[in-house]
Design an enzyme around this catalytic site. Structure first.
Site, short mmCIF file in Angstrom:
data_model
loop_
_atom_site.label_atom_id
_atom_site.label_comp_id
_atom_site.label_asym_id
_atom_site.label_seq_id
_atom_site.Cartn_x
_atom_site.Cartn_y
_atom_site.Cartn_z
N ASP A 1 41.44 36.51 41.43
CA ASP A 1 41.96 37.05 40.33
C ASP A 1 43.41 36.56 40.19
O ASP A 1 44.47 37.20 39.65
CB ASP A 1 42.34 38.60 40.65
CG ASP A 1 41.03 39.36 40.64
OD1 ASP A 1 40.25 38.66 40.09
OD2 ASP A 1 40.80 40.37 41.26
N LYS B 1 42.13 31.33 38.11
CA LYS B 1 41.82 29.96 38.52
C LYS B 1 40.57 29.67 37.19
O LYS B 1 40.82 28.64 36.45
CB LYS B 1 41.26 29.89 39.61
CG LYS B 1 42.13 30.01 40.84
CD LYS B 1 41.49 29.64 42.13
CE LYS B 1 40.34 30.68 42.58
NZ LYS B 1 40.91 32.26 42.44
N THR B 2 39.65 30.47 37.19
CA THR B 2 38.87 30.23 36.21
C THR B 2 39.14 30.43 34.73
O THR B 2 38.91 29.60 33.82
CB THR B 2 37.43 31.10 36.21
OG1 THR B 2 37.37 31.04 37.72
CG2 THR B 2 36.32 30.91 35.21
N HIS C 1 37.60 34.44 46.79
CA HIS C 1 37.13 35.47 47.50
C HIS C 1 37.13 35.03 49.10
O HIS C 1 36.80 33.95 49.10
CB HIS C 1 35.84 36.13 47.27
CG HIS C 1 35.60 37.45 47.80
ND1 HIS C 1 34.98 37.55 48.99
CD2 HIS C 1 36.10 38.87 47.55
CE1 HIS C 1 34.86 38.83 49.47
NE2 HIS C 1 35.49 39.64 48.57
#
Length: 874
Positions: free
Chosen positions: A385, A388-389, A433
């Site tokens: 969160d 990055k994406t 994660h």
């Protein structure tokens, strides 16, 4: 006897024979030798009779009694052709002509067959005549030699008899005159051999190479020698004088002599065999022993060993039997046994290892002249969160983050962008994660530059620290991208200070790590980030040789229902072409299609270009290297070797984890060890790997977690059967079960749990493990009682008179006996009395009587602690 007619037309009897047909018969006689099986033959007399041509009128003879003439053989009956008979009808004439025509055809056929038979007879007779002439000539020579030897023997015998007669005459003349002179046989007559009455002289025919003197018979002196006769020599089989003459019937053919004569074909076959045998012996004599270098792996089949030695498999099996090894041609033998066999055959041995199949798999080192500039490979890493994406979407001008389940990335993505200046940059997005540690490690190992994304309002987090560790382990330069600068609580100074604790010093603090402030939401600072990446790539001087076979790494893999196994690979060296044969980990295949990041089919993929590869035999493991090989046989050999290694490793891990079979059974029977079987099916290989690591961390000493299978693709019936056999649960991550699998799972009561977020997987498996754990026993303190007096009762034993000093004492509860604050006994209360009555419990301040089950060592002043047990869930 015949019948004639009188003047009244009546037939009368007559003793005179009827007229006979006077047909002249021409006979061709000859002999033919018949050949039978096993070399037997017979001489048969053959007569060939010529038939009277159809239509020839029979000769006319005189009628025995009465006038007129009639054809010979006429009977005078109605319908005959004699005088006075009725004329033939048209149908009878037609029938007669047809019969005559058939007879004429049959006669012509028989004539042709007879002509062919005569030709065969003439050919056989000529061959027989030639062979007979050869035999006669050979026998004549033998007779001449034999006669000469006999003549020499006869002369020697005559000379011996003459000398014997002279010696006898001399002895007679020297004897006294009173002695009567002995009669002397006439010298003109030849002396007969000395034989006893009734005895005949037998001469043995001298053999070839034997002396006549050795065969000389014993004779009496003075006996007359009769004229010698020619010796009787048994004629050989097949001689002309032994041939049967005359006719032969069936009985003679069956019971005749069994003389055997070799046929010409038999003699020809024997000559061919002798010639071939001579040629074979000559070849063997001229043959030079060939010594070969036989390559032996760690295990080889008997047939393959025979092929490498150019020997028969049966000979190898015989050699093994002599060594005490019973093996068929399809069985495998170890290298030591094979080496002994090779040495027995006289060849040289060259031992190799199974791992040698990978030697030369990777290409040679490229020359500097062949290297050209290639795009940099950048991996975006950071805490979950932290954006990055979203940052990658801003760079690609796409929206990948919106499609992610739960708003988190759960697999590796590889993309390539083109900057405004025309430069190309390859990006690899990794999950943040905690479960995706292996993915982040793979991303750091295949990359050139790591972009560490840190949220300005959150600072350095655990996965941020882990990403820093991966980057340092891979010796990859880091570019810090402080994201979320548009937020009110953004504090980049805090981020810099926290990075200092992990040895990351940015340029603003005097270090060498570039720092860029960006906002993925507002699309600010993206050009500076691209510029920093290009500057770092220029410093690294990234180059590769595109004119060689491709090598690279599998970034991600999955099983597509319509396209089969799909692997996302990053080409690091060379150029990958459609149609190339590649080995990716333990799988291999021919490249059927290449799909770039935009979903377009391409023919080639050069260095630093990520593509999806279709055509592999199965889904390869993520992170495995891939390489192009020359042919499919080499690819299959390497893949099979790697698969064997994986199976051996898995089997060794299971044995090490479970111990021996006896130990495992003992733990299960004692209820010490419990197991939770989990079958994992995911859409991506990396996701299955991450779920496996999460599930394994939930195991404890009491409950073990066993991974039955961790693969990709939809759930099939075989997965249901495996879960049923192991009493396991199926975890489906972004995949579904087939209709047949769903029906089977319903019938077998197999639990299939569907997930799309990895958090939920960890929570549910943790609950499942806790449910398998045995409940814990908790002690609840009840009270103390002090022993004031000890009574010895005959039937009940010792009874302690106590005063409850704290809490209460309850019957059936557990008790401990304390002496000087040391526990000397733990057990249960057998009796609790107040005065003479049994009571359930006694409260503080009251007296009571206590007795312990199986324990009598009670003393005054001891303290009794009373407690009860309670089971609580784990």
């Amino acid at each position: 006897m015949s019948d004639t007619k009188d003047q009244d037309g009546k037939a009368r009897l007559s003793l005179r024979p009827a007229g006979r047909l006077e047909l002249g018969r021409t006979v061709d006689a000859g002999s033919v030798r018949q050949s039978f099986s096993h070399g037997r033959s017979k001489v048969v007399q053959v007569e060939v009779r010529k038939k009277r041509a159809p239509g020839t009128p029979p000769p006319v003879t005189a009628t025995p009694a009465g006038g007129g003439t009639r054809p010979s053989g006429g009977s005078g009956r109605p319908g005959s052709s004699g005088v006075g008979s009725r004329a033939l009808t048209a149908s009878e004439l037609a029938t007669r002509q047809r019969v005559l025509a058939d007879q004429q055809r049959d006669a012509a056929k028989r004539e042709s067959e007879a002509r062919e038979e005569r030709e065969k007879i003439s050919i056989l007779s000529a061959a027989e005549e030639a062979r007979r002439r050869e035999d006669d000539a050979r026998k004549a020579e033998e007779e001449a030699v034999r006669a000469a030897k006999e003549e020499a023997t006869r002369k020697a015998l005559e000379e011996s008899d003459r000398r014997a007669a002279e010696d006898s005459a001399k002895r007679a003349a020297a004897s006294p005159a009173s002695a009567a002179p002995a009669p002397v046989a006439a010298p003109a007559a030849p002396a007969a051999p000395r034989t006893s009455p009734g005895e005949t002289l037998r001469l043995k025919t001298p053999r070839a190479g034997e002396e006549d003197e050795d065969q000389r018979p014993v004779r009496r002196l003075g006996a007359a020698v009769p004229p010698r006769k020619a010796p009787l020599v048994a004629p050989k089989k097949g001689d002309a004088d032994r041939r049967r003459t005359g006719k032969i019937n069936v009985q003679a053919a069956i019971e005749g002599d069994d003389e055997r004569v070799r046929s010409i074909a038999s003699m020809r076959r024997q000559r061919d065999r002798e010639r071939r045998q001579a040629e074979l012996e000559r070849l063997r004599a001229d043959q030079v022993k060939v010594v070969r270098d036989v390559i032996l792996p760690e295990s080889i089949s008997v047939q393959e060993l025979a092929n490498r030695m150019a020997a028969r498999a049966g000979e190898v099996v015989k050699t093994l039997m002599k060594m005490g090894v019973m093996a068929t041609i399809t069985q495998n033998i170890d290298a030591d046994t094979a080496e002994l066999v090779v040495q027995e055959f006289g060849h040289r041995v060259k031992r190799v290892s199974e791992s040698d199949v990978e030697i030369g798999l990777e290409g040679e080192v490229d020359e500097d002249d062949d290297l050209i500039k290639r795009p940099p490979v950048v991996t975006i890493m950071g805490h979950v969160d932290h954006g990055k994406t979203s940052l990658l979407d801003a760079l690609r001008k796409t929206d990948v983050a919106a499609g992610e389940a739960g708003g988190i990335t759960q697999h590796i993505g590889a993309y390539q962008i083109t900057t405004e200046g025309g430069e190309k940059i390859t990006f690899i997005d990794t999950p943040g994660h905690a479960a995706f540690t292996a993915m982040r490690s793979r991303g750091a190992s295949v990359t050139d530059i790591v972009v560490l994304v840190v949220a300005a309002d959150d600072g350095v987090m655990p996965q941020t620290i882990e990403a820093i560790s991966h980057a340092k382990a891979a010796n990859v330069p880091i570019i810090v991208a402080i994201n979320k600068m548009d937020k009110p609580g953004a504090n980049p100074e805090r981020v810099r200070n926290e990075l200092l604790q992990h040895e990351i010093v940015v340029e603003s603090l005097g270090g060498d790590t570039q720092e860029v402030h960006v906002s993925a939401l507002k699309h600010t600072g993206l050009d500076k980030l691209e510029e920093a990446i290009l500057v770092q790539a220029e410093i690294l001087d990234l180059r590769a040789n595109p004119s060689r076979d491709a090598e690279g790494t599998v970034i991600e893999s999955r099983l597509d229902r319509g396209r089969g196994p799909v692997a996302t690979v990053l080409v690091q060296k060379g150029t990958l072409w459609t149609g190339d044969i590649i080995v990716a980990g333990a799988e291999y295949g021919r490249v059927r299609a290449l799909i770039d990041a935009s979903g377009q089919n391409v023919k080639t993929a050069g260095p630093s270009i990520p593509v999806e590869v279709l055509g592999l035999s199965a889904v390869p493991s993520a992170g495995e290297p891939f390489v192009v090989v020359e042919d499919e046989a080499r690819a299959r050999e390497v893949a099979e070797f790697r698969q064997r290694k994986l199976r051996d490793k898995a089997a060794a891990g299971q044995i090490a984890g479970r111990g021996t079979l006896d130990q495992m059974l003992a733990r299960i029977q004692a209820g010490v060890q419990k197991e939770v079987g989990v079958l994992i099916k995911a859409d991506m290989q990396g996701s299955a790997e991450a779920i496996q690591s999460v599930v394994m961390k939930l195991a404890n000493e009491e409950v073990k977690v066993r991974i039955l299978l961790a693969g990709v693709g939809q759930i099939s019936e075989s997965d249901i059967q495996l879960a049923r056999a192991s009493s396991g649960v199926i975890v489906a991550f972004n995949v579904r079960a087939t209709a047949q699998a769903r029906d089977l799972a319903t019938r077998e009561s197999i639990d299939i749990r569907y997930y799309s977020i990895i958090y939920d997987v960890a929570d549910d498996i943790e609950k499942l493990v806790r449910g398998r754990m045995a409940p814990k026993v908790r002690e609840n303190f009840l009270g103390y009682a002090q022993i004031r007096k000890v009574f010895d009762i005959t039937k009940s034993g010792k009874v302690a008179g106590c005063m409850v000093t704290e809490g209460l004492v309850r019957r059936g509860a557990g008790v401990r006996l304390l002496r000087d604050n040391i526990v000397i006994h733990t057990g249960d209360l057998s009796q609790l009395k107040r005065f003479k009555d049994d009571v359930r419990e006694v409260a503080r301040g009251y007296e009571c009587g206590l007795s312990f089950a199986g324990f009598q060592d009670l003393r005054e002043g001891d303290v009794v602690e009373c407690y009860e047990r309670e089971l609580v869930p784990a």
